[in-house]
Every structure is written in C-alpha cells, then in structure tokens.
Write an enzyme that holds these catalytic residues in place. Sequence first.
Site, mmCIF file in Angstrom:
data_model
loop_
_atom_site.group_PDB
_atom_site.id
_atom_site.type_symbol
_atom_site.label_atom_id
_atom_site.label_comp_id
_atom_site.label_asym_id
_atom_site.label_seq_id
_atom_site.Cartn_x
_atom_site.Cartn_y
_atom_site.Cartn_z
ATOM 1 C CE1 TYR A 173 -42.528 23.851 62.208
ATOM 2 C CE2 TYR A 173 -42.102 21.945 60.822
ATOM 3 C CZ TYR A 173 -42.381 22.488 62.059
ATOM 4 O OH TYR A 173 -42.493 21.681 63.155
ATOM 5 C CD GLN A 216 -45.268 24.349 69.227
ATOM 6 O OE1 GLN A 216 -46.379 24.070 68.778
ATOM 7 N NE2 GLN A 216 -44.447 23.445 69.744
ATOM 8 C CG ASN A 218 -46.644 17.608 62.535
ATOM 9 O OD1 ASN A 218 -47.168 18.709 62.383
ATOM 10 N ND2 ASN A 218 -46.092 17.232 63.671
ATOM 11 C CB SER A 274 -44.091 11.899 47.828
ATOM 12 O OG SER A 274 -43.282 12.384 46.813
ATOM 13 C CG HIS A 309 -40.304 9.992 50.140
ATOM 14 N ND1 HIS A 309 -39.498 10.817 50.859
ATOM 15 C CD2 HIS A 309 -39.917 10.135 48.851
ATOM 16 C CE1 HIS A 309 -38.650 11.442 50.050
ATOM 17 N NE2 HIS A 309 -38.875 11.037 48.825
ATOM 18 C CD GLU A 325 -69.400 47.587 37.232
ATOM 19 O OE1 GLU A 325 -68.675 48.040 38.142
ATOM 20 O OE2 GLU A 325 -69.046 46.688 36.453
ATOM 21 C CG HIS A 340 -65.966 53.815 41.053
ATOM 22 N ND1 HIS A 340 -66.515 53.690 42.301
ATOM 23 C CD2 HIS A 340 -64.995 52.855 40.982
ATOM 24 C CE1 HIS A 340 -65.908 52.704 42.959
ATOM 25 N NE2 HIS A 340 -64.983 52.173 42.172
#
Lengths: 433, 433
Positions: B130, B191, B214, B237, B262, B415, B420
């Site tokens: 992005y 989107q 954003n 930042s 920034h 267990e 198993h």
Amino acid sequence: MTFFLSTRDAGFAADFAQLLSMKREEAEDVDQAVAAIIADVRARGDAALLELTARFDRMALTAERLAFSDDEIEAEIARVSTEDRAALELAAARIRDYHLRQLPEDASWTDAAGATLGWRWTPVSAAGLYVPGGLASYPSSVLMNAIPAKVAGVSRLVVTCPTPGGVVNPLVLLAARIAGVDAVYRVGGAQAVAALAYGTATIAPVDKITGPGNAYVAAAKRRVFGRVGIDMIAGPSEVLVIADGDNDPDWVALDLLSQAEHDESAQAILITTDAGFGQAVAAAVEARLQMLERRAIAGASWRDNGAVIVVRDLDEAADLANRIAAEHLEIMVAEPEALAAKIPHAGAIFLGAWTPEAIGDYVGGPNHVLPTARSARFSSGLNVLDFMKKTTMARMTPEALRAIGPSAERLAVSESLQAHGLSVRARLDRLNG
Amino acid sequence: MTFFLSTRDAGFAADFAQLLSMKREEAEDVDQAVAAIIADVRARGDAALLELTARFDRMALTAERLAFSDDEIEAEIARVSTEDRAALELAAARIRDYHLRQLPEDASWTDAAGATLGWRWTPVSAAGLYVPGGLASYPSSVLMNAIPAKVAGVSRLVVTCPTPGGVVNPLVLLAARIAGVDAVYRVGGAQAVAALAYGTATIAPVDKITGPGNAYVAAAKRRVFGRVGIDMIAGPSEVLVIADGDNDPDWVALDLLSQAEHDESAQAILITTDAGFGQAVAAAVEARLQMLERRAIAGASWRDNGAVIVVRDLDEAADLANRIAAEHLEIMVAEPEALAAKIPHAGAIFLGAWTPEAIGDYVGGPNHVLPTARSARFSSGLNVLDFMKKTTMARMTPEALRAIGPSAERLAVSESLQAHGLSVRARLDRLNG
C-alpha cells in the site's frame, strides 16, 4: 458427510473450493465483554483480577496467593509418575536441542563506500505464556512455548493458568519447572492477558504474550496487540496426509483421527493416488472411531470436515496441498523429500510412514504451535525469533557521507522533507568548507 | 511546551513516566466504516472498487483502467529528472545489497536417535504494497517495502496507490519500476486493502500486505489480519538522540527536526550528559525552525512532544533509552558502539556524528520501516523474513521411532489424546511384532 472427491470428477473444482472456504468455527463475539475486562484490570489492577477470578474460576484468592509458591509447586509435581517425568524431560531436551539451532547471528560489514552496516538480535526482556485450564491444559504446550523463549534469552518468563475450583494439572507445573519458567499465576481468561499486557501490583507487565486460549483469550490478545507482541491467533487444528497405495490404511486412519480428536472443528484430509486405498482408509477410520474414548468429537470432525481426495498423480497432490497450506502435512510416498520440495506452503512437514504427526506434537523437536487456517501461506510456527527482535546498525564515515549523502539530500528534497536534507547538507558543508 | 528534564530533579521519575505514557495521537474510530467497505468489496468486487474510487478519489475509472498501463508508466517516469533517477537507483542498489544479506539458510541434520530434522524457508507467493497518495506518497517507502519482498523471492508483487483527481507522483512509479513491482493499481483506502486481501475480478488476492496508510488503511489491515499477513500498524515516528557535549548543536537540532517535520505527533528527544549543550541544541532548534517550510508541523511536534533530558552519565542514558525503546536512535558520543551494546531496545541505531538518521531513511541500506511507540521492545523493522515463512521438517526412521516414540505415546495418554498415542503404538507394534 466426509467429502469424497476425485480430481477426475466434473465438479471437482467447485467442490474443492467449497472445502477450502468452509468455515469450521463460528467466532464467538466476545469483544465487548473483553474490552470491559481489560479496562477493569487496567483501572483496578489486582483487585479486579481477584474479583474476576472469584467469579469465573470460583476461587477466593488474595494477591499474595496469585502466584503458586515453591512449596505448592513441589507438592504438586511430587504427584507426577517417574515415567511421565522422564517423558517430559526427553521432550524438553529434544525441543531445546532443535530450537538452539534457530538462534540467529548478528552481522556487521563495511561496504565499498566506507559505511559500516549490520544488525543485532536481542531477546525481549519479559514474556508471558497463557496456558488454558481444564481438559486443554497441555504440558506439551508449556514446553513448546516456554523453551523457545528461554533459548532466545528472555530474562523473565511467567505463566498464567486458570485453576477452576482450585484444580491444576501437576504436569503443567512440572513442564513449567523443567522449562525454567519464573512464576506461575492462578489467573486465566481476558483478565490474565490484561494483567500480562498492562501489569498489576503483583504481576509485572511483559513485552510478548504467547499461548493458546478460548475466544476470550483470543479477543484479548487481539486487543493488546501493539501494546505488546503476540503470537498468532490460532484456529482449529488440521492435518493433510498425502499417501500412495503402499501404506497401511490403519496408520493413516490413526493419523487422521489424531487431528480429529482435538476438536469438532478440526480438519483431517487424505490425498491419495489410489482410490481403493482411500476407501480402505475411510473404512479404517470408521473401525478405529468405535474404539476411541473421544469418538463423539473425532467422529463429528471427520464427518463434518474430513475429506478423501483421489488425484491422478503426485503433481496434482502437490498443487492441492499448496492451496490447502495445511498446518500439519504428512507425506507417505516413496520419495517424500522430492514431493516436499514441491510444496512450499505448509506449517510442518512429516516425512515418510514412520513419522506420525503425534511425534511432532511431543518429542520430535520442532514446535507444535503452527499456522492454521491456510496461514502457512504467509506465517511460520512458533520459533526462537518470535522472542527476539532485530536492530539495524549503521555508521557512516565522513568519506561514506560524501559518497552517498548527496543522494539522500536529493531524495529528501523530492519528498519535501527539508530538515532531512539539511541534516545531511550541514555535515557535507563541514567536509567541503 | 518542550520537556526539559534532568535525572537530578526530584520529580524526574514522574515526569519521565509521563513522557513515556503520553498519548501523541488520537486513534480515529473508523472501524465500522471500514467493515462496511470491506464487506462491499467482498460482495461486489470491481464494481465496489470503482464506485468507492469515484467517491473518495473523484476518479471515473473502468476495471480495465484500474492498473496503470505500461505506456502510462513510461510517460510518467519520463518526467523524472536524471538526478532524481540516479539518486533512486543508488538507494535501490544499497537497500538491495543490505537486504540480500538477510536471506536465511535452510537447515537439516540427523540426531543421535536417527531422526532427521530441519527447516526450510520459502517466500510468500504474492504480496501487496500500500502506497499513500498525496503528500505522504514517498518513493523511498516504495523501495523499502518492495525490495525486501523481491529479495525474499515473492513471485507477484503489486502496489495500490490512490491517485486523487488523477494525480500520481512519477517518482513512485519509477521506484516501483526499479524495485520490480508487477502492477500498480489506482485504488486506495480500505477498499484497496480489501481488494488485496480478498481479490476482485481484476486484482488477484495476495498473501501479505505491507505499507503505511491513514486510519482507514490501518483499520482495514487490522481487520484482514489472519486472512493475510500484515506488517506492523505504524504509529507516529520518533527519534532519540544521545549526544555528549562534543557535538555541533546545529547538527543535533537538524536531526531532531528531521523527525519533527514528519508529523505534529512525531516525537524528538535529546538525552545529553551536558546541560549547557542541551540548551544550545534547544536554541538551535528554535533558530532552524524559523527557516523550515514545514515549521508549523515541526514546531508543533517539538513544542508538544519534544524533550531534552540531562543525565549524570551514559549509563543513565542507556537505561532511559531502553525504556523509551525508540524507533530511531542516534548515538553521538566518543565510543558509540560501546554505548549501543547497552541498549538492546531500539528499532535502528545510527552510530557517530556522521550518521544522521536521514541517511537511514534513504540510502544507508537498512530498512526505514521500523517499530514505533515503544514496540522495539518486541518487534523488528521490516525485513526479508517478513516476506518468507519457515516450514519445519522431520523424518523418523524405525529406529528413531523406537527410541523416542514411547515417550510421545506416554505424553499423549497423559493428555487424554488416545488416537495420538495409538498412531505411535501401531507403528511400534509393527517393529516389535
């Protein structure tokens, strides 16, 4: 009904797409309740923890008794049989050996411009491991979470484990002891995650939280993500077995059922080049199901989510396996390594008929905390790096700055970041002036 | 007002705690709007994308025009000056060289029990990057995200970038071209993230999404996390400079302002052993601020979030730096490596007076996508491993199973996971029978 598919069927593409996109577990929406619990623990600390523990675990505790004392731990682990202890110790040693090899190396080099560059790995300072209470309180999971953290060099490692009605699994305490856990707290649920993330007077905050849990625990981990690191949000477990006809159908059936017995939403899939073998495995599953104590769970999993897929050849098998991106992949064919090389997307691979997935759950050495729900496409099982972080290092000389500084200045100007450019320019001017 | 603190002050502990816990950015609650956008793109695909792009970016597109054509890209990048192109190419080459060294190694070994164990690293198949539109559309960020993906071996790498009113930054397209991006789509916001995660007729889904954005983009990434991998959710930042009195106050001031310019919520902190130097830097900041085009932003950041902290010695500086766990750490003292060794918690370290942080933003080689908001305690900057995943491998022989299988069986029984245990037992019986 268990899916029986063949790539030769006209409707295969649609059926396989349905199998892939099947939603096996409805996410319980507990987010609002969890948000309130976290806010309460942040605001009131131990007092909130104790109240919530009294309510959910029917345990009247004091702050002093939140942690198990050494005497309590000794008394509990004295109840463990010699054989169980030996098995846990073997598992711990093998898991430690495997994970020790994952320790990463630092790097430092000086390039042609004269810049010294590199990176440095360091452990997180403190980690918290969530261990579920009750039936899903697995000592093996304690080892699988705690040992990578200790190997990474985590200084403080604590466990939270709910003890509903005061009951604790002594093997869990022994596993924590063997793995070198510093403290075990009798709290669970979202309140335990909140305490680990934000700290209370009794429980100091940690930097990373790992371990499985129910919907409340998962929602709490998602909410505190960013404040602390978390491991993945685990979904229901799954196994994919690729087997040719030269296998014992009973072995494959038991491997499929090992997954199915975890949970009704677990998924076990067989891909085979031999339709008759596929039928034999399905029959063996039905036969073995009758004998299992957990046949209600395993039966529902196999019926609702299980699948037998017949393919033309092993290349088709590899293609489907990559689309499934299974948590556990067993490859029981003549040359398993050759087939594995064609399947990049899997959490853990078990090669050959002598490697049942259950070995990996306990004593193989690799971790059993693995990416579920097709996330092996982009994520890895729990490992030592999950408890470490990398710091990049850079050192310029005047000459290096002279060589590459003007390009930095130019790009800064192009991005309208004037001070960035000036911070380089002021130094270059010193060199030139 | 910029914080002026000294560890000698009686109220230091409380003031420092306040500085650490200060909330610099109010998270905008856009989650419901984002959920609706994602649902719309899942349901209607391209049609939803085109409608949302018309609404938010005032762009009437067709599905065919979602991606920039080769001709369009050529026309745009022809507008880039030779000097800018050369600077981008130098940056790309240095970033590539640095990240190539991060490529991890596979491992395989056979242990004393006869078990062959190891792991294998493979790239994610497809990644989406992005890129914000408008002022924050930084070509350097395209390089920093795309190059590690390409180095990792990602097969398909696409960019989404909103082009409000049809305007695109030619340097962004050139950076994408230089980095080897396969396609650039003119969509943005939640989107775009939804399209990358779920796919549409035009945009195939990816496995991993990275890049800044954003509040809508951040909320969308959080929502699709699990369906795909994401990088961190970046906060404002920050830079921490540790400097002794033997430095040029103007250089330090410019480094602090590089961060401050920034964003108003950015944070710049100086820790110094020399109170007079601290005052001189503060004066230099005020002087330089007057000259900056972005003085409104940088001034607000410095006024509201900036700090000068005077410490007794460098050990105190290291202690505070570890608690701050800064995204960027500049160390401008006589022996910067020695001090860096005492500061495990930092995203990126810049050693010595000749290494302004701006070098790291562009041409140093290390990545500039780094952990913010104290998350350097538990996470790392963007790197090649973010685009790869590790598959564990295990192969037992009959002898290995005989050696360790009984312990697995024992733990499975403990267990209550019967299948198993049986999956191991069936094989052991064959060996013994």
